[in-house]
Design an enzyme around this catalytic site. Structure first.
Site, short mmCIF file in Angstrom:
data_model
loop_
_atom_site.label_atom_id
_atom_site.label_comp_id
_atom_site.label_asym_id
_atom_site.label_seq_id
_atom_site.Cartn_x
_atom_site.Cartn_y
_atom_site.Cartn_z
N GLY A 62 6.47 0.94 5.80
CA GLY A 62 7.65 0.32 5.03
C GLY A 62 7.74 0.45 3.04
O GLY A 62 8.93 0.47 2.98
N CYS A 63 6.50 0.14 2.76
CA CYS A 63 5.94 0.66 2.06
C CYS A 63 6.43 2.00 1.24
O CYS A 63 7.65 2.26 0.05
CB CYS A 63 4.98 0.49 0.96
SG CYS A 63 4.26 -0.47 1.82
N THR A 64 6.73 3.37 1.51
CA THR A 64 7.53 4.34 1.50
C THR A 64 8.86 4.56 2.09
O THR A 64 9.84 4.14 0.78
CB THR A 64 7.09 5.51 2.59
OG1 THR A 64 5.36 5.12 2.34
CG2 THR A 64 7.64 6.26 2.62
N ARG B 37 0.82 -1.30 0.00
CA ARG B 37 0.10 -0.38 -0.20
C ARG B 37 0.73 1.05 -0.19
O ARG B 37 1.39 1.90 0.94
CB ARG B 37 -0.72 -0.05 1.24
CG ARG B 37 -1.93 0.76 1.37
CD ARG B 37 -2.90 0.88 2.58
NE ARG B 37 -3.81 1.90 2.14
CZ ARG B 37 -4.66 1.91 3.26
NH1 ARG B 37 -4.75 1.42 4.82
NH2 ARG B 37 -5.86 3.12 3.54
N ALA C 114 10.40 2.19 -1.20
CA ALA C 114 9.83 2.96 -2.29
C ALA C 114 11.30 3.96 -3.13
O ALA C 114 11.55 4.18 -4.07
CB ALA C 114 8.40 3.91 -2.86
#
Length: 155
Positions: free
Chosen positions: A43-45, A38, A48
């Site tokens: 974590g995803c940030t 998401r 990326a």
């Protein structure tokens, strides 16, 4: 999860600018396709941002970075703008690529069962074959892990 030495399933998805992007258009280059749960989660940030920060290093290795989640194109626009992301963010709300790459799984959190994306990275070679699969990757080290593998293969 898919395994190494098989043809990577092709897909065509919308990027943050609402353009169609197909995996097959990158034949002749290596492609990192990573799936994440998401936009704008911690974590995803971090994942990326790490791939964006390493983008020039990947480009020197003739490698494209594609990040896929089920988030909308609008969500990707906000995510990319907020964090100055330079990688390709593709929207897969219908789970076409997510299911083709077998990263949609049952998850259990706090006693609740739901389905979601398992953070996974695939490295695809210039001929469209999967050469590396990293399952349940750590967002902080995924980029450097894939880059090290590519550099080792290019020796």
């Amino acid at each position: 999860m898919l395994d190494v030495n098989i043809k990577a399933p092709d897909f065509t998805l919308k990027d943050k600018d609402n353009n169609d992007v197909s995996l097959s258009s990158f034949l002749g280059k290596k492609v990192v396709v990573y799936f994440y749960p998401r936009d704008n989660t911690p974590g995803c940030t971090r994942q990326a941002i790490a791939f964006s920060n390493d983008l020039e290093k990947f480009e020197k290795e003739n490698t494209v970075i594609i990040a896929i989640s089920k988030d909308s194109v609008d969500s990707h626009v906000k995510f990319a703008t907020k964090h100055d992301l330079k990688i390709l963010l593709l929207s897969d709300p219908d789970l076409v690529a997510i299911k083709a790459y077998d990263v949609w799984h049952e998850k259990k959190a706090y006693g609740k069962v739901s389905f979601g994306v398992v953070r996974t990275s695939y490295l695809i070679d210039e001929k469209g074959m999967i050469v590396q699969v990293l399952k349940k990757v750590k967002p902080d080290t995924n980029s450097e892990q894939v880059l090290a593998f590519i550099k080792e293969c290019n020796k």
